[in-house]
Design an enzyme around this catalytic site. Structure first.
Site, short mmCIF file in Angstrom:
data_model
loop_
_atom_site.label_atom_id
_atom_site.label_comp_id
_atom_site.label_asym_id
_atom_site.label_seq_id
_atom_site.Cartn_x
_atom_site.Cartn_y
_atom_site.Cartn_z
N LYS A 1 -10.83 1.62 -16.46
CA LYS A 1 -10.36 0.87 -16.63
C LYS A 1 -11.32 0.06 -17.33
O LYS A 1 -10.88 -0.53 -19.00
CB LYS A 1 -10.27 -0.37 -15.77
CG LYS A 1 -9.67 -0.21 -14.12
CD LYS A 1 -8.33 -1.02 -14.35
CE LYS A 1 -7.65 -1.14 -13.19
NZ LYS A 1 -6.83 -2.01 -12.74
N LYS B 1 -0.31 8.08 -12.10
CA LYS B 1 0.20 7.28 -11.12
C LYS B 1 1.02 6.16 -11.79
O LYS B 1 0.66 5.85 -12.67
CB LYS B 1 -1.04 6.42 -10.18
CG LYS B 1 -1.46 5.40 -10.96
CD LYS B 1 -2.84 5.24 -10.55
CE LYS B 1 -3.24 4.14 -10.77
NZ LYS B 1 -4.61 3.05 -9.74
N LYS C 1 1.49 -0.45 -14.04
CA LYS C 1 2.11 -1.33 -15.10
C LYS C 1 0.88 -0.92 -16.20
O LYS C 1 1.58 -0.89 -17.07
CB LYS C 1 1.83 -2.81 -15.06
CG LYS C 1 2.54 -3.16 -13.65
CD LYS C 1 1.99 -4.67 -12.85
CE LYS C 1 0.93 -4.37 -12.11
NZ LYS C 1 0.52 -5.27 -11.24
P1 TYM Z 1 -3.63 -3.51 -6.82
O1 TYM Z 1 -2.60 -4.96 -7.46
O2 TYM Z 1 -4.19 -2.11 -8.56
O3 TYM Z 1 -2.70 -2.41 -6.09
C1 TYM Z 1 -2.09 -3.11 -4.78
C2 TYM Z 1 -2.33 -2.03 -3.94
O4 TYM Z 1 -0.63 -0.43 -4.79
C3 TYM Z 1 -1.30 0.33 -4.83
N1 TYM Z 1 -0.77 1.42 -5.90
C4 TYM Z 1 -0.25 2.25 -5.55
N2 TYM Z 1 -0.28 2.52 -3.92
C5 TYM Z 1 0.44 3.89 -4.47
N3 TYM Z 1 0.50 4.66 -5.35
C6 TYM Z 1 0.49 3.81 -6.93
N4 TYM Z 1 1.12 4.11 -8.15
C7 TYM Z 1 -0.20 2.98 -6.31
N5 TYM Z 1 -0.45 2.06 -7.61
C8 TYM Z 1 -0.89 0.64 -6.67
C9 TYM Z 1 -2.70 0.01 -4.65
O5 TYM Z 1 -3.23 1.15 -4.01
C10 TYM Z 1 -3.54 -1.28 -3.23
O6 TYM Z 1 -3.45 -1.02 -2.27
N6 TYM Z 1 -8.20 -3.39 -6.37
C11 TYM Z 1 -6.99 -3.45 -5.37
C12 TYM Z 1 -7.12 -5.22 -5.52
C13 TYM Z 1 -8.14 -5.81 -4.34
C14 TYM Z 1 -8.05 -4.97 -2.70
C15 TYM Z 1 -9.17 -5.87 -2.02
C16 TYM Z 1 -7.42 -4.55 -2.13
C17 TYM Z 1 -9.01 -6.30 -4.47
N7 TYM Z 1 -9.40 -6.67 -3.41
C18 TYM Z 1 -9.20 -5.57 -0.45
C19 TYM Z 1 -7.84 -3.87 -0.33
C20 TYM Z 1 -8.45 -4.62 -0.17
C21 TYM Z 1 -6.14 -3.34 -6.53
O7 TYM Z 1 -6.57 -3.23 -8.11
O8 TYM Z 1 -5.31 -2.99 -6.07
#
Ligand code: TYM
Length: 338
Positions: free
Chosen positions: A112, A199, A202
């Site tokens: 990132k 993966k 976006k």
């Molecule tokens: P974020 O917003 O990037 O994504 C949300 C959720 O989608 C999952 N995900 C995927 N799973 C499978 N294949 C993929 N290609 C893929 N892309 C995204 C992510 O693993 C996530 O579960 N840091 C986290 C947000 C967050 C969070 C938290 C999650 C902030 N605080 C507390 C759990 C608990 C994030 O950026 O997710």
């Protein structure tokens, strides 16, 4: 208080929801609502860690809330992070229970920070981006969550969360925080259709993700042009990442019959990738068309849903306030009611 185990998860309001988010996390969020006490956050503090526009952030936050409701998340389980500022307070306290060295090991920061540099005009990488996993630990531990349904890319952050909880408990001499368990779906890593070596996300650009509300024509184009392989592996025990990804997607859509047929054809060497992709398109389309329909209904009740979210955020905040009170007590800070 209910005796159900608690589930906590969150998603960043950075634009559309794609099928990586859905199959990796949100599909599970919806299912778990029956059995667990679920709390799901739209984490706008997190979305500030990359270069962003304030106006767009607020729009995206409400947009994501409405999209999640259209996917089946109950409004009473949803909250907006900045309506619960206790997350930021616990973030600070946890900064003092997390070593700088551990944060330097986070692989997401490495990816990132490169993206942040490219997106900003002055090579800006915020300290918030570096500290992001500590805020994530606060998001989880503030609700004493037992389970955290996330995609595979979050494993390292969950490990850090347990480490912080452990260190806090040890230092204050009390098993105050529950050590949360990661919960994976059957599809914890969905790959980009255009480049299966990365993966679905976006940040890589439009062709690397499929929105859960993707319009039919665009969906067909993206799926039919998915990268597979030259066909050399058909009929063997091996499978390329691209082919494996399409199988995972068909299964995650619940099209088990199509999955079984294609798998049998792959194994006996008779599969044709055109037909296989058509099966994947049909599986995804059965979901997108349902979600688009739900979305229209949600939009008609937009105002009411927004009010519900303000209320649920206030309810959820009460849990966070109690944790902060306990934590301040345990950490030797002041707890005075003014
Ligand atoms: P974020 O917003 O990037 O994504 C949300 C959720 O989608 C999952 N995900 C995927 N799973 C499978 N294949 C993929 N290609 C893929 N892309 C995204 C992510 O693993 C996530 O579960 N840091 C986290 C947000 C967050 C969070 C938290 C999650 C902030 N605080 C507390 C759990 C608990 C994030 O950026 O997710």
């Amino acid at each position: 208080m209910s005796d159900k185990k608690r589930v906590l998860s969150a998603i960043q309001p950075t634009g559309e929801i794609h099928f990586g988010n859905y199959f990796g996390a949100v599909q599970n969020w919806v299912r778990l609502q029956e059995e667990y006490d679920c709390i799901y956050g739209v984490v706008d503090y997190h979305a500030m860690t990359m270069p962003y526009s304030p106006k767009k952030l607020r729009e995206n936050t409400w947009g994501l809330i409405l999209n999640l409701v259209a996917l089946g998340v109950k409004p009473e389980n949803l909250f907006i992070q900045s309506l619960v500022p206790q997350h930021a307070e616990l973030n600070w306290i946890f900064n003092c229970f997390c070593s700088y060295g551990r944060l330097q090991l986070m692989t997401q920061f490495k990816d990132k920070s490169q993206q942040a540099k490219e997106k900003s005009e002055d090579n800006f990488i915020s300290a918030g981006l570096f500290d992001y996993p500590v805020l994530q630990a606060a998001d989880i531990l503030i609700y004493k969550a037992d389970f955290v349904p996330v995609g595979k890319d979050q494993d390292q952050h969950l490990e850090l969360t347990r480490m912080i909880a452990n260190r806090f408990n040890n230092q204050v001499g009390k098993e105050y925080f529950v050590l949360p368990e990661t919960m994976h779906s059957e599809a914890p890593k969905i790959r980009s259709l255009a480049d299966p070596m990365r993966k679905m996300s976006k940040s890589a650009g439009e062709k690397h993700y499929v929105s859960v509300f993707e319009e039919e024509k665009r969906l067909r184009k993206k799926v039919m042009s998915a990268v597979t392989d030259s066909g050399d592996l058909i009929g063997t025990d091996e499978m390329s990442e691209g082919v494996d990804n399409l199988f995972t997607i068909i299964k995650a859509c619940g099209h088990t019959e199509a999955y079984d047929q294609c798998m049998a054809a792959y194994k006996d060497g008779s599969i044709r990738y055109g037909d296989f992709k058509t099966a994947a398109f049909e599986a995804l389309h059965s979901l997108t068309s349902k979600f688009i329909e739900n979305k229209a209904e949600v939009m008609a009740n937009k105002k009411e849903i927004k009010n519900q979210i303000k209320q649920s955020s206030a309810e959820i905040r009460k849990i966070a306030q109690q944790t902060i009170k306990d934590v301040k007590e345990l950490a030797g800070l002041m707890n005075v009611r003014f």
